[in-house]
Write an enzyme that holds these catalytic residues in place. Structure first.
Site, PDB file in Angstrom:
ATOM      1  CD  GLU A 263      -2.496   1.297   2.654  1.00  6.94           C
ATOM      2  OE1 GLU A 263      -2.486   2.418   3.202  1.00  6.94           O
ATOM      3  OE2 GLU A 263      -2.989   0.281   3.176  1.00  6.94           O
ATOM      4  CB  CYS A 300      -3.309   5.152   4.116  1.00  5.54           C
ATOM      5  SG  CYS A 300      -4.248   3.989   5.117  1.00  5.54           S
TER       6      CYS A 300
END
Length: 506
Positions: A263, A300
Site C-alpha cells: 500500500e 492513508c
C-alpha cells in the site's frame, strides 16, 4: 510500572542482540537503545520460518484460531504498557492508542472466528464421472493452502493495527504462514512489546517458535535481504511509494518472483456534487476540515483533494473548511522526517501554477498545522504533481467549471484507496456518470461520509489500482485479506487418507 525495552530482536522465540545499535527518537520521554538488524539476522529468521512452515501449515483451523485469540489476550494483558510506550514514541494521544489496540485485538479475534467458519478455503468438489463419454472425469477437489513464510513491514502511522501484530501478520497467521516482521524504526519499543506478546502466545500453546520473528532497525540492506530471501514467499508492506516500489521491483526480479502486497499512498479525492453543495456546502466544508486533520492527517485514507463546481456554493464550502482548519492547533507528527516531508509537500503544492494559498501556517520541528490551497481544474489537469500525496493535514480544493469537467477530472486520477461522493437525491444522474470512473480508480467508493474510518469486516476493501497498492485484486483490511497468503491446490483422484482434513470433512 513503566515499560523499559530490552532492545533485542526476537528470532524464533529467542532474544538476540547485535553489535550495531540505534536509538529511538520519541516524541516525549527518554530515548532507548536497540539492536539494529542485519542480513545475517534476516537469514536466521527466514530459516526458522521455513523450518516451521510444514508443521504450521498442517495445524487445524481451531489451533490457528486459538493462536490468534492468545495473541489478542497477551496484548490486552500488556494494555497499559503498550499505550504508554506507543504514545511516547509516536506522539499519538493515549485514547487513540487504546482505540487502535482494540482494533488490533478485534481483528485478531475476527480472523479467528472467520477461519473457524471455513468459508475462506473456497472448497470445491467435482465428483468422478467414470462412465462419461467420450472421456471419463476424474475426482477433483480444490481448496486454498498457505503459500509459505511471509515478510511483513510495520507501518509508521499505525503502530499497532498495521504493525507487528497488525492486519498483515494476523492474515498470514490465520492462513497458516509463518511471519518475519521488519519493525518500523519510528516505534521500536512498541514493536518490541507487541512482539513479546506474540512470542508469549506461541509459548503458551506449545507451538513452533519459528512461526514468528521480529527484526528491528538496520539499513535498507535489511529490507532488501528480507524480500529477496528465497524462503520468503509473499510480502505485506504499508509505506511510501518510493520505498515500496523499490521492494516491489526486488520481489519481481528474484529468480522466483513473489507477490508484493504494498500500500503506497493515495489522495482519496472527494467529489462535492452540485445539489449537495447548494444544500449543505458549509456543513461539508467543516466536515472535510475535521477529516483532513484527524490524526494530524496521517491516515492513508485522508481525503486530501476536494472537487467542487465553481461558484457561491464552492465559496461557502471553502470558507467553512478554512475556518475549521484555522481552529486546529499544531500537533505532533509521527517522526521528524514526516514533518519535514509535510513541509516540503506544502511548498511543492504552493508553487504549482495557478495555485492560491488560502491558509498557510508556520510548522517547525515535529509539529504540523493545516494548510489549505485551491486551484482551477484547468491548472490542476496540467500539473501532475498536484495529484501526488502530501502526508499530513493539507487540503487542496479543485474548482471545476461544470459537471462535465468534474467527470473529466475524475478520469485523470491515478489509482486510489478511496473516492467519495458528497451528494443529494437530485445529484443521482451525475453520480451515475461518475461511478464507473470511480470504480476503475478506487478500491472503495463511498457516499455522504468521509473515508478516514476503515471498518474491519468481511466486505471491506482497502487497496486499489497502482499506485494506491501494487495488487488491485487484494485488500489489506478485512477478512478477504487472508487470500493474499493462500493459493489454490487441486487434488485429483487422491485417496481420502491423503487429503487434507478440511477437504474430507466438506
Amino acid at each position: 510500572m513503566t515499560f523499559i525495552p530490552h532492545g533485542e530482536h526476537f528470532i524464533a522465540g529467542r532474544r538476540m542482540a547485535a553489535e550495531e545499535r540505534f536509538y529511538s527518537a520519541p516524541a516525549t520521554g527518554a530515548s532507548h537503545e536497540f539492536s539494529a538488524g542485519s542480513p545475517e539476522l534476516v537469514a536466521e529468521a527466514c530459516l526458522a520460518a521455513h523450518a516451521a512452515f510444514p508443521g504450521f501449515a498442517a495445524t487445524t483451523r481451531a489451533q490457528r484460531a486459538a493462536l490468534l485469540e492468545a495473541i489478542a489476550d497477551e496484548m490486552d494483558a500488556r494494555a497499559d504498557a503498550i499505550t504508554e510506550i506507543g504514545s511516547a514514541e509516536t506522539g499519538l494521544p493515549a485514547a487513540r492508542l487504546q482505540g487502535e489496540r482494540g482494533r488490533t485485538t478485534g481483528q485478531l479475534r475476527l480472523f479467528a472466528s472467520h477461519i473457524l467458519a471455513g468459508d475462506y478455503l473456497d472448497r470445491r468438489h467435482d465428483e468422478a464421472l467414470p462412465d462419461r463419454q467420450p472421456l471419463p472425469r476424474p475426482d477433483l477437489r480444490m481448496m486454498q493452502r498457505p503459500v509459505g513464510p511471509v515478510a511483513v513491514f510495520g507501518a509508521s502511522n499505525f503502530p499497532l493495527a498495521f504493525s507487528v501484530a497488525g492486519g498483515d501478520t494476523a492474515a498470514a497467521l490465520a492462513a497458516g504462514c509463518p511471519v518475519v516482521v521488519k519493525g518500523h524504526g519510528a516505534h521500536p519499543g512498541t514493536s518490541e512489546i507487541v512482539g513479546d506478546a506474540i512470542v508469549a502466545a506461541l509459548d503458551k500453546l506449545g507451538m513452533d517458535a519459528g512461526i514468528f520473528s521480529l527484526i528491528q532497525g538496520g539499513n535498507r540492506a535489511v529490507g532488501a535481504a528480507l524480500v529477496t530471501d528465497p524462503r520468503i514467499k509473499a510480502v505485506g508492506f504499508t509505506g511510501s511509494l518510493g520505498g515500496g516500489r523499490a521492494l516491489y521491483d526486488l520481489c519481481a526480479s528474484r529468480p522466483e518472483p513473489i507477490p508484493f502486497y504494498g500500500e503506497l499512498g493515495s489522495v482519496n479525492p472527494m467529489f462535492v456534487l452540485p445539489q449537495a453543495a447548494a444544500a449543505r456546502g458549509a456543513e461539508l466544508g467543516a466536515g472535510w476540515a475535521g477529516s483532513l486533520t484527524m490524526g494530524v492527517g496521517q491516515f492513508c485514507t485522508n481525503p486530501g483533494i476536494a472537487i467542487i463546481v465553481d461558484g457561491p456554493d464552492a465559496d461557502a464550502f471553502v470558507s467553512a473548511a478554512s475556518e475549521g482548519l484555522k481552529a486546529v492547533a499544531g500537533q505532533t507528527m509521527l517522526t521528524d522526517g514526516m514533518a519535514e516531508a509535510y513541509r516540503d509537500g506544502a511548498r511543492r503544492v504552493s508553487e504549482g501554477a495557478g495555485v492560491k494559498s488560502l491558509l498557510t501556517t508556520a510548522c517547525e520541528g515535529r509539529t504540523a498545522a493545516p494548510y489549505l490551497f485551491e486551484v482551477s481544474a484547468s491548472d490542476w489537469l496540467t500539473n501532475e504533481e498536484l495529484s501526488e500525496e502530501v502526508f499530513g493535514p493539507l487540503g487542496l480544493v479543485v474548482r471545476v467549471k461544470d459537471a462535465a469537467q468534474m467527470v473529466e477530472l475524475a478520469a485523470s486520477f491515478k489509482g486510489q484507496l478511496t473516492a467519495t461522493l458528497q451528494m443529494d437525491d437530485a445529484d443521482i444522474d451525475l453520480g451515475r456518470a461518475l461511478l464507473p470512473v470511480l470504480e476503475r480508480m478506487a478500491g472503495r467508493v463511498l457516499a455522504n461520509g468521509f473515508p478516514t474510518g476503515v471498518e474491519v469486516c468481511d466486505s471491506m476493501v482497502h487497496g486499489g489500482p497502482y499506485p494506491a497498492s501494487t495488487n488491485f485484486g487484494a485488500t489489506s483490511v478485512g477478512t478477504m485479506s487472508i487470500r493474499r497468503f493462500l493459493r489454490p491446490v487441486c487434488y485429483q483422484n487422491l485417496p481420502e487418507a491423503l487429503l487434507p482434513a478440511d477437504l474430507v470433512s466438506m
